[in-house]
Design a protein around this motif. Sequence first.
Motif, short mmCIF file in Angstrom:
data_model
loop_
_atom_site.label_atom_id
_atom_site.label_comp_id
_atom_site.label_asym_id
_atom_site.label_seq_id
_atom_site.Cartn_x
_atom_site.Cartn_y
_atom_site.Cartn_z
N ASN A 194 0.68 -1.21 0.02
CA ASN A 194 -0.13 -0.03 -0.19
C ASN A 194 0.91 1.23 0.17
N ARG A 195 2.12 1.24 -0.21
CA ARG A 195 3.09 2.20 -0.31
C ARG A 195 4.01 1.89 -1.19
N ILE A 196 4.60 2.65 -2.12
CA ILE A 196 5.44 2.50 -3.27
C ILE A 196 6.44 3.47 -3.02
N SER A 197 7.74 3.09 -3.19
CA SER A 197 9.00 4.34 -3.03
C SER A 197 9.73 3.92 -4.09
N PHE A 198 9.99 5.14 -5.18
CA PHE A 198 10.49 4.92 -6.67
C PHE A 198 11.93 5.45 -6.40
N GLY A 199 12.94 4.60 -6.56
CA GLY A 199 14.22 5.17 -6.79
C GLY A 199 14.35 6.18 -8.08
N ALA A 200 13.79 7.35 -7.88
CA ALA A 200 13.88 8.33 -9.16
C ALA A 200 15.21 9.00 -9.24
N GLN A 201 15.63 9.48 -8.07
CA GLN A 201 16.93 10.17 -7.87
C GLN A 201 17.13 11.54 -8.68
N SER A 202 16.91 11.92 -9.96
CA SER A 202 16.95 12.93 -10.66
C SER A 202 16.09 12.93 -11.96
N ALA A 203 15.70 14.15 -12.46
CA ALA A 203 14.90 14.28 -13.66
C ALA A 203 15.60 14.65 -14.94
N ILE A 204 17.04 14.70 -14.45
CA ILE A 204 18.08 15.33 -15.75
C ILE A 204 18.67 13.90 -16.51
N SER A 205 18.54 13.79 -17.66
CA SER A 205 19.09 12.72 -18.18
C SER A 205 20.57 12.34 -17.96
N ARG A 206 21.48 13.45 -18.05
CA ARG A 206 23.02 13.13 -17.93
C ARG A 206 23.25 12.87 -16.47
N GLU A 207 22.33 13.32 -15.72
CA GLU A 207 22.98 12.89 -14.44
C GLU A 207 22.41 11.59 -13.91
N LEU A 208 21.26 11.03 -14.55
CA LEU A 208 20.93 9.53 -14.48
C LEU A 208 22.11 8.70 -14.95
N THR A 209 22.54 9.17 -16.31
CA THR A 209 23.36 8.26 -16.84
C THR A 209 24.74 8.58 -16.28
N LEU A 210 25.13 9.43 -15.56
CA LEU A 210 26.41 9.35 -14.89
C LEU A 210 26.26 8.91 -13.40
N LEU A 211 24.92 8.53 -13.00
CA LEU A 211 24.78 7.68 -11.78
C LEU A 211 24.69 6.24 -11.98
N GLY A 212 24.71 5.91 -13.46
CA GLY A 212 24.63 4.32 -13.78
C GLY A 212 23.40 4.08 -13.62
N ARG A 213 22.26 4.88 -13.50
CA ARG A 213 20.69 4.26 -13.57
C ARG A 213 20.41 3.99 -14.96
N ILE A 214 19.45 2.93 -15.04
CA ILE A 214 19.05 2.65 -16.29
C ILE A 214 17.59 3.29 -16.70
N HIS A 215 17.10 3.95 -15.76
CA HIS A 215 15.75 4.44 -16.18
C HIS A 215 15.88 5.92 -16.79
#
Length: 361
Positions: free
Chosen positions: A109-130
Amino acid sequence: MAAGIYLHVPFCKQKCGYCDFYSQTQFDQIPAYLQTVRQEILSYRKQEIVADTLYFGGGTPSLLPAKEIESLIDLCRDVFSLEGEITLEANPESSSFSYLYDIRRAGVNRISFGAQSAISRELTLLGRIHSAKAIGDAVFAAKKAGFSNISLDIMLAIPLQTEKSLAETLSTFLAMEPTHFSAYLLKIEENTPFFQNHMERFCPDDDQAASLYLQTVSTLENAGYLQYEISNFSKPGFQSRHNLKYWSGEDYIGIGPAAHSAYGGKRFFHPSSLSQYMRSGGKNPLLEGDFGGEWERLMLSLRLTEGIDPDAFSFGDTLRKKAAPYLRAGFLTERNGKIAFTPKGFLLSNSILAVLLPDEK
Ligand code: SF4
């Protein structure tokens, strides 16, 4: 008082460069892992423990099939008379509508998304695949699947992050209208690729990191999210009940490799090794020490914006005296007889705590 159950799911599609949580990428181990987790849960049956929160953390719990999530929840309901908040950490890319629908029906009944950033280059540098779009799609799908309690993680002081890019992340996430945010400052740990690759060269320095934190606090508070802990913010009534147990000194039991417990006045844990965990059959966690002493209570409670009543401590008078200069300087505040950190105090909380604690521990 009812306990919380933490269940560690140590699998990820790939390792992110900054991450030092225990997880691995060999999915063929999942069936044996699940079997051991079940054994461990069952080992608590005779103790008649009652739980009112269950938290699937990781790793990436959303990699487990929905039917396995359902069966683990059912087992916890049976063994711990579980009723209450059931959270699952999910990565946006492994959160389709049908998956979210199925786990919602299973009792999450509660969901926690590992969103981290909305900026593509920051997500890429973090190694996130979303992608940033995948976060919006996942939140939309979660609402459609019936989730009314949704949390987003944000990372601060990550490579190339600026005041402007953080403002964009915050406004993008706020537009998704979650009920909760967790905002963590990146800390580069020694055993990570980030450390080996000297990624700190691309990260904001300490002063910039502090200002990104304060920017986050004020933006979220202006949007109606109350800060209730150093890194956590929620709409009224949507604090994480499970995580509050950690800071309020309540009992919790950790199931799975690398999971820590604090129960019955003792702290104990499973080592960060899936093979060792499976060999032990989930039994015999290692003793870490006592739990619930005054110093520990002070350190944990001061993470909360509610703060502490000095009179509730045997060293309350000394505590008041030591706190006075920090109150004058605006690092601490006093409300209704309770002392709490201010946002700028949270940034220096470790060094201030070292002063506030009694000399002999
Ligand atoms: S998905 Fe989460 S747990 Fe897995 S490696 Fe990345 S940060 Fe770590």
